[in-house]
Structure formats: C-alpha cells, structure tokens
Design a protein around this motif. Sequence first.
Motif, short mmCIF file in Angstrom:
data_model
loop_
_atom_site.label_atom_id
_atom_site.label_comp_id
_atom_site.label_asym_id
_atom_site.label_seq_id
_atom_site.Cartn_x
_atom_site.Cartn_y
_atom_site.Cartn_z
N GLN A 51 -42.19 28.73 21.91
CA GLN A 51 -41.09 29.69 22.06
C GLN A 51 -41.44 30.74 23.11
O GLN A 51 -40.58 31.14 23.91
N GLU B 171 -45.92 26.36 17.13
CA GLU B 171 -44.48 26.47 17.40
C GLU B 171 -44.16 27.75 18.15
O GLU B 171 -43.37 27.75 19.09
N SER C 28 -40.67 37.20 17.37
CA SER C 28 -39.64 36.15 17.51
C SER C 28 -38.23 36.74 17.51
O SER C 28 -37.31 36.14 18.06
N PHE D 298 -36.97 37.14 21.22
CA PHE D 298 -36.86 36.05 22.19
C PHE D 298 -35.44 35.87 22.72
O PHE D 298 -35.22 35.69 23.90
N ASP E 289 -40.90 29.55 26.51
CA ASP E 289 -39.51 29.68 26.97
C ASP E 289 -39.25 31.08 27.54
O ASP E 289 -38.51 31.24 28.50
#
Length: 971
Positions: free
Chosen positions: A407, A403, A337, A340, A410
């Motif tokens: 992400q 979740e 994460s 990202f 995206d």
Amino acid sequence: MAANGAQQVYEPVLAAHNLMQSASNRTQKEQAHEFLEKFQKSQEAWTTTLAMLESSSVDAAAKLFAATTLKGKIVYDLHQIPREQLPELRASIMRNLTVFHAGPKPIRLTLCVCLANLAIQMTEWKDVLTDIVSALGSDPATLPCVLDFLRVLPEEVTHGRKIALTEHELTMRTAELIEDNAEQALKLLVAYATSSPAAARNPQLLNCITSWMREIPLDQILSSPLLAVIIDDLNSDDDAFEAAVECLSALIAETRDVDEAMQSILVLYPQVIALRPKLAQAAQVEDSEKFKGIARIFAEAGESWVLLIARLPNDFRALVEAVLETAALDKERDAISHTFKFWYDLKQYLTIDKYTPARMQNLDIYSKLIDIMISHLEYPRPEGGDEKDLFEGDREQEEKFREFRHQMGDVLKDCCEVMGVTECLQKPYDLIQQWVQTYGSQAGPNGVPEWQKLEAPLFAVRAMGRMVPPDEGVMLPRLIPLIVSIPDHNKLRFQAVMALGRYTEWTAQHPDTLQPQLDYIMAAFDHSTKDVIRAAALSFKFFCNDCASLLVSFVVPLQQFFAKHLDQLPVSSQEEITEGVASVVAKVPVDQLYPTLKLYVDPVMQHLATIANQAKDEPEQKLLADKINLVTIFIEFVQPEVPAGQENPAVKYCQELFPLLGNLITHFNQSVPILERVCRCWRYMVLSYRTAMRPLLPELATRLTQGFDASRQGCFLWATAAIVREFSQGMEQVDTGLANDVYQFYEQQARTFLKMLSDVVRPDELPDLIEDYFRLASDMALYFPSESIMSPLMETILLAACNALSLLKEEPIIATLHFLRDLLGYGRNASPSSSFDRTRHEVPQQLQDRVKQLVLTVGELLVQRIMTGMMYSFPEGCFADSSGVLLDLFELNPEQVASWVANTVAMLPQGSITPQESERFLNNIRQRIQTGDVRMIRTILQDFTTSYRRRNVAPREGLGRLEASRFRFFG
C-alpha cells in the motif's frame, strides 16, 4: 398480547434455543435450527416472543433471541396482526422498553428497532416522537430508551425497502417521521446535551447526532451547542471519544460538496486544525486509540476538502501538514493507512494542469512524504537479535506488514506523478549511496550491518518501477550498477532481483545494461533461499518477455540454462521461466522455428513421458499435469506469422505432440488434473494456430468426443468451444462442409451431456459440467444459430436449462441464464452476435418463429424456475440476468408470460404473501403491458421477488409443488 400459560407456550422454543447454545451434536443442532426458523415465521411467534421477554425465568440470551424474532415479525409479518391490535402491540413494546431501560443494551436497542419499524408501518400513528418522549423521556432512568429510539429511527426509515409499503407510502411516511421531526429532534438533542456534564459526555448523544446529521440542516448543528459538545468529547478518555470521532468525521463528510458547504467548512476547519497538538501528545504518550481517532479525522477532512486544497493551497496547507504529521508520528503504523486515500485523491487534482500552482506549493510536502514512507518500509529489528525471525513469531503482524508495504508502494507511485520520477528515484539512490559509504566495507559473508536501511530504499525503487518511462536517462544509469552490486543477504538479494524485474522495459531500450542484470538474476537461481529463487524466476520471465528480441541470438545457452534449472524449481517458477524462454522462441525466424521448438520442448516431453510411465498416485499425476502445462505455455506464446499456403512449423510440431497427449487422455481418464491440462493444451492449439490446425481437426474431434463420453469432465466441452468458435460458417478458410462437420461434432457432445444429466438424481451432482455445457451452448447460439436453434434437440436442451436453474451454485446458473438470454434474443431480431458483418444481426423469420414456438413449449416451466430461484434459491449475483430472461420472455409474448407469472404466484405457500400484495404485483404488470412499457416490468419483478425473499426465506428447504422435477432424456 402475551397469553396465559406463557411458559407452556415458549418452553419448546426455549429448549431449542438452549440446545443451539449447548455442546449437542450437529444433527440435534440442525433440527433445533430448523425448528426455530419455522417458529420465527409462525403466527404464534407474536405471543411467544412477548411472553419470553416478560418472563423472569428466561435468560438474557433467549430474551435477545425473542426481541430479534419480534423485530423480524414487525418488518416482514405485520400483516398477520389485525390493524386494530397494533396499538396493543405498541404498548407491549414500550412496556418492555421500560423494563430493559438499564440493559442489556442489545435487547434495549432491538426493542427500539422494533418500535421504529412499527412506527413506519403504523401510518395512523402521527405523533411518534412526541409520544415516545412523553412516555419515556420524563424519567431519567428511561431516557436511554429515548436516545436509542432517536438514533435508530432515521436508520430504519432509510432502509425502508424491507417494509411492505409502496414507494409513495414510504415517501409520505419518511416525511412524517423524519423531515417533520428534524427540528424537534435537534431541540431534544440540545436540551439533553446541555442538561448536565454527564449528558454531554454520553456516547448515546453523539450517536444520535450522527444518525440525524443528514436530516437536520448542517448549519443548524454547527450553530448549536452540539458542536462544542462534540469537540469537548474529543478530550475524553472513554467511549465518548470514539463516538465523538465518528460524529465529527460524519460532520466533515457532509461537507464534501465544498461549493455548497463553504460556510460550514469555515466553521469546522479551525476546529480540525486545533487537534494537531493532541495528535503529537497522543504519539508522545503512546495512546494508540486516541492517535488513530485523530488521524481518522484529519484523513476524512483531507479527503472531503481535497478540492479546496488544490484551489487554495495556502489556506489549507495546515491540513496537508497535519496528514503528513500523522504519517510521520505513526511509529506503530496503525493509523497511517487512513492517509493513503487522501494522498491518492490529492495527486489526482495536483496532476491536472489547472492546479499546477498548487502542485508546486506541495512539492516539499511530497518530498517529505517519500522520506517518511521509505522509513516506514524498514523491517523491524528483533529485540532478541534473531535475524531469521524478524517478527518474533507474530505471523499475523508479519502478514500485515507485507500488505502494508505494498500500500505504501502505491503512495510512492503517487509521489512520482506529483514530483516526477527522476526526483523520486533520487531519494532511494541517495539512501543506498549513504548506506554503501557508511556500512559497505563492513558487509561480508557472515552478515550485513543495518541491512534494513538498504532493503527499504531497494523496495522503494521496485515500487516506483511502473511509473518510470523507458527513456529515463538520469537516475537509472546510476541505480542499475548499484543494484547489481548489492551484498548477498537473502532479503537484499530478493529485493534487488525483484527491483530489476520492474525495469525490463527500460533495459530493452538500453541493451548495454542487459548482460550484468541478467547475469545477476541467473546467478540467483543457485541461491540457498527459496524466496530469492522465486524472485529470480519472476524477474527472468519479465526480462525474456520485454527483451526477447535482444535474446534471440542466445537461444542455445538459454535452453541449456532452462534445462538445468527447470526441474529444481517450484511449479509456479517453472511456469514463469517457461513463459520467459517461450517469449524468446516466439521471436525466432519462421525457418528456424521448428528445430528451436524441438530443442526446447522435446526434453520436456521426454520427461513428461517418463513421469507418465510411473505416475500411479495422485501427487505423481498432479506432477504430470503441471508438466503438460509447460508444453501449453510454448503453444500459447509461439504464434508464428506464416504466409497462406505455407506449412506452419508450430502445427507441424503439434502433430508430433498429439499422439502422446491422446494416450494420456486414454490412460488417465479418471485424473481430472491431467484431463484438464491436456484439454487446455488442445484448446490453445486451436486458439493459437486457428485454421492452420485443420489437418489435426478430425483426430482432435474424435479424441474430445471419446474423452468426454468416458470421463464426464467439462474440460472437453470448453476445448470443444474453441473449435466451434474458430471453425464456424463464414470464418476465413472454413467451407460449408467443414462447418457442418463441426456442428455434428457439437451435437454429439450435446447428446452425451444430456444423457449424463438424465442419469443423475439431482443436477447438483454435475454443477461444473452444467456450467461448461451452457457456455458451449451460448457459443453455438452465436456461431451456429440456425443449426442449433432449429435442431430437434433444442426442446430437450431448454428442459435441461430449467433443470439447471434448481442449482444453488452461482456459476452454472449464470452460464445457463446467459444461454437463455442469447437464445431468446433470436426471437425478436436481437441476435447476440458482435460481428462487424451486419448480415449476421438480421435474424431470419424462421428462427424468430422457432424461438417463439420454443417459448410456448417450455416457457411456463422456465418462468416458474426463474421466479422460484429469485424468491428462494438464486445467489445474489444471478438476479440481474434472471430478471433479464423474464424481460426477454415478456417482450416476446407479454400476455402469455403474465399469465404464467400469475400461475406461479398462485402456487406460493399459503400465508407467505397477502392477497392484496399479490393483486397489486399482478396489476402493476398488467398496467405496464397495457401501456406498452414492458421494460419497467423488470423492476417490478425484482422488487417483488426481493421483498418476498426477505420476508420468507431464511435458509430453508423446498417449495412444495414448485420444486424441480427430475430431468429425463432418452435420445
């Protein structure tokens, strides 16, 4: 400063603190909490806190409370101590620091914060850093105190807005404490770092470097031994590693202005790239903390230097590869994460024409990135083999995974923008094809082998949907037939149905593919899994929305499908398929619309009437309310274009609906869900059909008036607001008589509201109603300004507004403040109208005079309530509008409002503000009025009230004489 008989001084405080820590009942704890709040602001807290800190019989938790209280006293209440006693206070704090040099750390750190805040305000203390080092730095035992103080000093000075110094004083003190000490701080840090191997690995040292980073020139840090210390600590396995990650990340962040910091970047870049082997090593030994730390450094470097990557793609390619490697090696998906935002930022540059060469050189990186992302999208394979519990009972991990997938979706969209959608869609297509060739023949009713490898690319196709243009002609003609033949596994079917719903705009331009997709989705309504049915309802809605013109010829079979499945679905899915079919009905020719509406809505109304006859308890009434909402959806979506003078078929149908809806209001006048849904339905009738609703207007107004009077529910007011907006003076097809009737209707609602407010003891009994009324009042100021402002009711409405400002809830306060700002605008020829008709912007002198007269009547109370709210009770989101209302008042009558502000300040509790601060605040206002710079008063007000609030207001009750009096209305 500690007094004799210290134990007697702090015994009540200690008892209250111990009670808070105990298992006592709530009432006792609330009493103790209130006692401690008052104690923290009292004069005696100075001696008591120091006595507690110095007592051997007080435990660590109570001593931390004492230190925290002392910190608050120094920040907010230093005016309570004579200036000549400040050196004694400083000595007491330093004496306690030596006592707590070995900990507990929270107490030691809090005392350092106390000393830092004392240093900021004790402007006569010039050699702060020298004195601290001299007193505490020579003894190795007390050196941690020096490091803690060094760390907190820049942080506390930076947050100096809490301190009661003027901007000029704070600027001067910042220069003395920080800028003038930067060189000395660097020397101290270097000296300590090179004093011993243990010192170099001390996290406190690294925290100090991070804290001073913005104050010491970056090149001086990088050319000192400190850089080597930071890099070396990245090899440690203790707290120094985390501190080193934080420190290096902060160093990198300071180089974001790449043109200014190029020399520093050239020093840092090799050090960052040299960490790549450590990343692979951490992944190999499954050291997740070290892996996450290094991943964070790479991500920070990528985000900070992304412009250089676009400019010099060859020189900085190793960094991009390092971030990519982070994603590839992160098997636990804990660190990915961090990357990202980098991929998004890089995409933003690579899609600019200027950086096309860099985009071409990074295509292979993004191609690998898609492969990595799709592999991470795969669901886990449970060790126990239970396909119904993929996360083996770990619900938190399951939610985190869901979740995380979105992400990563995206990131896949970012890849589409860089590579192009055709190339990106090719990736999941190839994986689906590969699965079909390898496992397709083994799939059957009893199981689908390796379904995770098929579901992940399906999710990828779904995630990319928003990026694919409707004219894509290479991959989708091959993908769509594949998707509608996916095996019937619940996770696969869910993903396939959801994916099809993302491509409905494309389907609208390729009608030959519509039938198999729609058949696949409609068949999913009979699936055994609830998630699949919900997905089918959502995709069905998208198909009907985007392909409505293609489905008009199928209104009868669509209605049969709608009627068959509607009542079997959960509420949200009922709304989705209703929205879908309503989109199709909206495309029906006007001459066929009335029978089509009856075909679709009559069965819903019949079912609604059946439920209404039986609905007695709350769940049944909630079910009835949900059914009403389905009718509203048809009214919201079906808005035919009917030539002037011709009957609107939708309004004709509304006339049939109206009696039943009116009866529901009468029969269920205490059921909030039903009342709200009926009012919402009526509101949409007005919004959708506007002046065509004129035949229904008298009965609608009567129903709204009676309903509001009987129920006291604000939903009747926001339905009223729709009528006010659509039937105001000057609107097309609205004559003066009709507009006057609408105003009389509003005034009746206003009188009812004012009586309701008068009947309650406190306004917080009706917060939602107050919000709805003042939103309506704002509409009246906009659409009926002359009638509403000149009305004799306006004085009472303003008193009600003052009363509403004593609430603690944000929404009604903001609605009230917006009404006040709209009203006050008419006092200075600044009406809130956004109409293109310029005549509506010119405020007649009569209205301007009336507003100024209203200000004289209610202004002092209004100023008191708003300033009281800003100082004590308003939620943070209300501050901008509060200061805006005060500014409006100043612009209307500056001298008078300044007098009211002074009166309000004079009413503040004694000791909550010094005479010097009060005089300075009022002088600032007077100066701005004299110079004509009234707009700056808004900032002065905000700064004063914010400072007062910080110093005086924990959650505590009342303001004595400033509390709102009870509202009365006898009209």
